[in-house]
Enzyme design. Structure first.
Site, PDB file in Angstrom:
ATOM      1  N   HIS A   1       0.814  -1.218   0.000  1.00 40.05           N
ATOM      2  CA  HIS A   1       0.000   0.000   0.000  1.00 40.05           C
ATOM      3  C   HIS A   1       0.849   1.270   0.000  1.00 40.05           C
ATOM      4  O   HIS A   1       0.321   2.369  -0.148  1.00 40.05           O
ATOM      5  CB  HIS A   1      -0.933   0.023   1.219  1.00 40.05           C
ATOM      6  CG  HIS A   1      -0.225   0.353   2.489  1.00 40.05           C
ATOM      7  ND1 HIS A   1       0.655  -0.520   3.104  1.00 40.05           N
ATOM      8  CD2 HIS A   1      -0.226   1.478   3.241  1.00 40.05           C
ATOM      9  CE1 HIS A   1       1.146   0.055   4.188  1.00 40.05           C
ATOM     10  NE2 HIS A   1       0.638   1.269   4.297  1.00 40.05           N
TER      11      HIS A   1
ATOM     12  N   HIS B   1       1.579   6.785  -0.594  1.00 43.75           N
ATOM     13  CA  HIS B   1       0.695   5.961   0.229  1.00 43.75           C
ATOM     14  C   HIS B   1      -0.646   5.832  -0.497  1.00 43.75           C
ATOM     15  O   HIS B   1      -1.304   6.828  -0.758  1.00 43.75           O
ATOM     16  CB  HIS B   1       0.509   6.634   1.590  1.00 43.75           C
ATOM     17  CG  HIS B   1      -0.153   5.777   2.608  1.00 43.75           C
ATOM     18  ND1 HIS B   1      -1.511   5.581   2.642  1.00 43.75           N
ATOM     19  CD2 HIS B   1       0.369   5.072   3.636  1.00 43.75           C
ATOM     20  CE1 HIS B   1      -1.801   4.785   3.653  1.00 43.75           C
ATOM     21  NE2 HIS B   1      -0.671   4.459   4.268  1.00 43.75           N
TER      22      HIS B   1
END
Length: 158
Positions: free
Chosen positions: A67, A82
């Site tokens: 992620h 992110h």
């Protein structure tokens, strides 16, 4: 006369990692980011699934849950890309990463794909957050608002 011997200056541009809507870091719906606990930066609410590098540099880390990707710019600043909010709990399922640690990247380098439908089904926010952990607003100038296109310059590292 011998320009090819000159060293190319590092790219100090910051680029939209995906088509979408530019969001100030203070407007990200997660206190860790909006209060700049992770550093200064911005986010894009994506209108596409392919995420590109927001800077020129080298991939230094890929989180096991896929992620987030860490990049060190050619100028030496750390950057974290992110993908999504609270997506670490999804164990990497909605992400395909296209780069490896040590890869050289620039604004046209595909970093990853995020499955927006999967993230929505998990009731998570899909913001792509670009954060500079070591930089304050004194070293970062963001110039865009509203809709942005992937690869569009949205700021400069000062």
């Amino acid at each position: 006369m011998f320009d090819f011997f000159k060293k190319k200056a590092p790219d100090n541009g910051i680029y939209a990692p995906v088509n979408g809507t530019f969001v100030a870091i203070t407007e990200v719906p997660d206190g860790v980011f909006s209060q700049k606990m992770m550093g200064d930066g911005f986010a894009v609410v994506p209108a596409a699934e392919t995420i590109f590098s927001p800077v020129s540099g080298t991939v230094v880390s890929i989180f096991p849950t896929k992620h987030a990707i860490g990049i060190k710019t050619d100028r030496g600043q750390d950057v974290i890309v992110h993908m999504g909010i609270e997506t670490v709990d999804l164990a990497g399922a909605p992400f395909d990463v296209y780069v490896k640690e040590g890869a050289k990247v620039h604004s046209n380098t595909k970093l990853a794909r995020m499955d927006l439908a999967h993230i929505a089904a998990e009731q998570r926010e899909n913001h792509v957050i670009v954060v500079f952990p070591e930089l304050s607003a004194n070293y970062l100038e963001l110039t865009e608002t509203g809709k942005v296109e992937q690869g569009q310059q949205v700021g400069t590292l000062l």
